[in-house]
Design a protein around this motif. Structure first.
Motif, PDB file in Angstrom:
ATOM      1  N   TYR A 237      41.278  22.100  65.563  1.00 13.46           N
ATOM      2  CA  TYR A 237      41.845  20.988  64.814  1.00 13.46           C
ATOM      3  C   TYR A 237      40.932  19.762  64.746  1.00 13.46           C
ATOM      4  CZ  TYR A 237      46.115  23.700  65.571  1.00 13.46           C
ATOM      5  OH  TYR A 237      47.049  24.706  65.619  1.00 13.46           O
TER       6      TYR A 237
ATOM      7  N   LYS B 105      50.043  23.819  65.005  1.00 17.66           N
ATOM      8  CA  LYS B 105      50.242  22.662  64.145  1.00 17.66           C
ATOM      9  C   LYS B 105      51.581  22.760  63.423  1.00 17.66           C
ATOM     10  CE  LYS B 105      47.943  22.589  60.351  1.00 17.66           C
ATOM     11  NZ  LYS B 105      46.829  22.523  59.376  1.00 17.66           N
TER      12      LYS B 105
ATOM     13  N   LYS C 167      51.075  17.422  59.453  1.00 18.63           N
ATOM     14  CA  LYS C 167      49.785  16.738  59.376  1.00 18.63           C
ATOM     15  C   LYS C 167      49.895  15.565  58.415  1.00 18.63           C
ATOM     16  CE  LYS C 167      46.591  18.509  56.838  1.00 18.63           C
ATOM     17  NZ  LYS C 167      45.515  19.406  56.308  1.00 18.63           N
TER      18      LYS C 167
ATOM     19  N   LEU D  92      47.924  15.050  63.777  1.00 17.37           N
ATOM     20  CA  LEU D  92      48.578  16.348  63.755  1.00 17.37           C
ATOM     21  C   LEU D  92      49.714  16.360  64.769  1.00 17.37           C
ATOM     22  CD1 LEU D  92      45.488  18.751  63.734  1.00 17.37           C
ATOM     23  CD2 LEU D  92      46.696  17.766  61.787  1.00 17.37           C
TER      24      LEU D  92
END
Length: 395
Positions: free
Chosen positions: A194, A287, A290, A278
């Motif tokens: 990420y 996740k 976002k 996130l």
């Protein structure tokens, strides 16, 4: 006469003593409010500082969301990060020098990365995916800017803090006198899907200090303790609040300071920062949502003053964690001199291939590892409907 008859022959002296005592008590009370360290003085000082903070926050705070929220500043009251702990991280590596012979026309240096044990944890609650980068450098007399000669990298091993690699790298055409000037830099990284890859531990091994490396062609198995990385990339000011009635968490991205964008971004003109947040599952690290701010062009000390909102129940606050990452937008010449997009096929393909680069990150939530990050999160939970503002270090 009346006093003397009522209190006796000592009545006048009793009245004078009582009056003097009252005056003395009054003077002591005044002195208590004027003397630093006294109870009265501290009460007045605290009340005055609270009023000043509230007025200043309401006047120019970048974290104000609306008039129903109270804003508090806790940057000076929250505990700072504990000193870096000496993690017992150990590297097992092998070194071998094969001199020139009838079979080997030139000498060879063989470097083996066998295993690493007890790597530091991830910033947020998720498993590691570590790999090791090996750089061979030529040491100079100052050791400030060593020349990088060769670079290697192992594969990544998922879901472990003690990976086993057993990988070897060979440098051919090496003379013995050259080996004495070389050093092996070993760095353990965590692959982060990420954000930027996190530097975990580092180690430098001067080859001239390895005994019998040049005199004995056998494999030398070595164990070294690695030093935990202290690399930082600047600071970010975040204001977080939770509104229980609306079940909404707000994160105000105020500004950045002392951002170390080089060498990831070559120049300030290429540094176009924005912040991406996130929302991650605290158990799996996956996740969930976002959001990001706008990007600013060539800003050394960017100020965003943007508020990003996430819908969360109070129960989710126990498991949810947020990864706040600073990115630089990669802008390739999109417009020609007339201000229109270029129609050339080359420019279109280069624009599609351009990728943004991550500068640094910080994790916020109950599962965060840092002391400041944890303290910030618990301050938010303990002060609903208030904005808790804290400076964080990007790593």
């Amino acid at each position: 006469m009346v006093d003397a008859e009522f209190l006796g022959p000592w009545g006048r002296f009793v009245l004078i003593g009582a009056g003097a005592a009252a005056v003395l008590v009054f003077l002591l009370i005044i002195a208590c409010f004027l003397t630093p360290g006294c109870i009265g003085y501290e009460c007045v000082r605290k009340r005055r500082s609270i009023c000043e903070n509230v007025e200043s926050q309401g006047r120019d705070s970048p974290n104000s969301i609306n008039g129903t929220f109270e804003s508090i500043e806790t940057a000076s009251t929250l505990p700072k990060d504990d000193p870096l702990k000496d993690f017992p991280t150990e590297l097992t590596m092998s070194l071998q020098y094969l001199p020139a012979s009838a079979e080997n026309v030139t000498g060879k240096l063989v470097i083996g990365i066998e295993a690493v044990s007890n790597l530091p944890q991830k910033q947020y609650n998720c498993t590691l995916e570590p790999y090791v980068a090996v750089n061979i450098v030529k040491q100079s007399w100052s050791n400030r800017n060593p020349e990088k000669l060769h670079s290697f990298r192992t594969r990544g091993v998922r879901h472990t803090a003690s990976p086993i690699y057993r990988e070897t790298f060979v440098v051919a055409d090496v003379k013995p006198q050259e080996v004495k000037e070389w050093a092996v830099d070993v760095t353990a990284y965590d692959h982060d899907r990420y954000a930027n890859h996190t530097e975990l531990c580092t180690l430098r091994v001067p080859l001239k200090e390895v005994k019998k490396l040049l005199t004995s062609p056998e494999i030398h198995l070595l164990n070294y303790k690695m030093k935990r990385s202290s690399k930082e990339f600047g600071n970010i000011l975040l204001g977080i609040s939770y509104l229980p009635t609306a079940q909404r968490l707000t994160i105000n991205v105020a500004r950045l300071a002392n951002v170390k964008f080089a060498p990831t971004v070559p120049t300030l003109n290429d540094f176009n920062p924005y912040v991406r947040i996130l929302m991650l599952n605290g158990k799996t690290g996956r996740k969930m949502k976002k959001k990001k701010t706008k990007f600013l062009r060539a800003a050394a000390q960017p100020e965003f003053n943007e508020t990003l909102t996430f819908d969360l129940t109070f129960a989710q606050l126990e498991t949810i964690q947020f990864l706040v990452a600073v990115w630089s937008k990669n802008i390739i010449a999109e417009e020609n001199s007339s201000g229109q997009h270029s129609d050339s096929e080359e420019s279109i393909n280069s624009y599609k291939k351009s990728k943004d680069v991550c500068i640094g990150k910080v994790a916020i939530g109950k599962g965060a590892r840092g002391a400041t990050e944890k303290a910030h999160w618990f301050a938010v939970l303990q002060n609903p409907r208030k904005i808790v503002t804290v400076w964080h270090t990007l790593k």
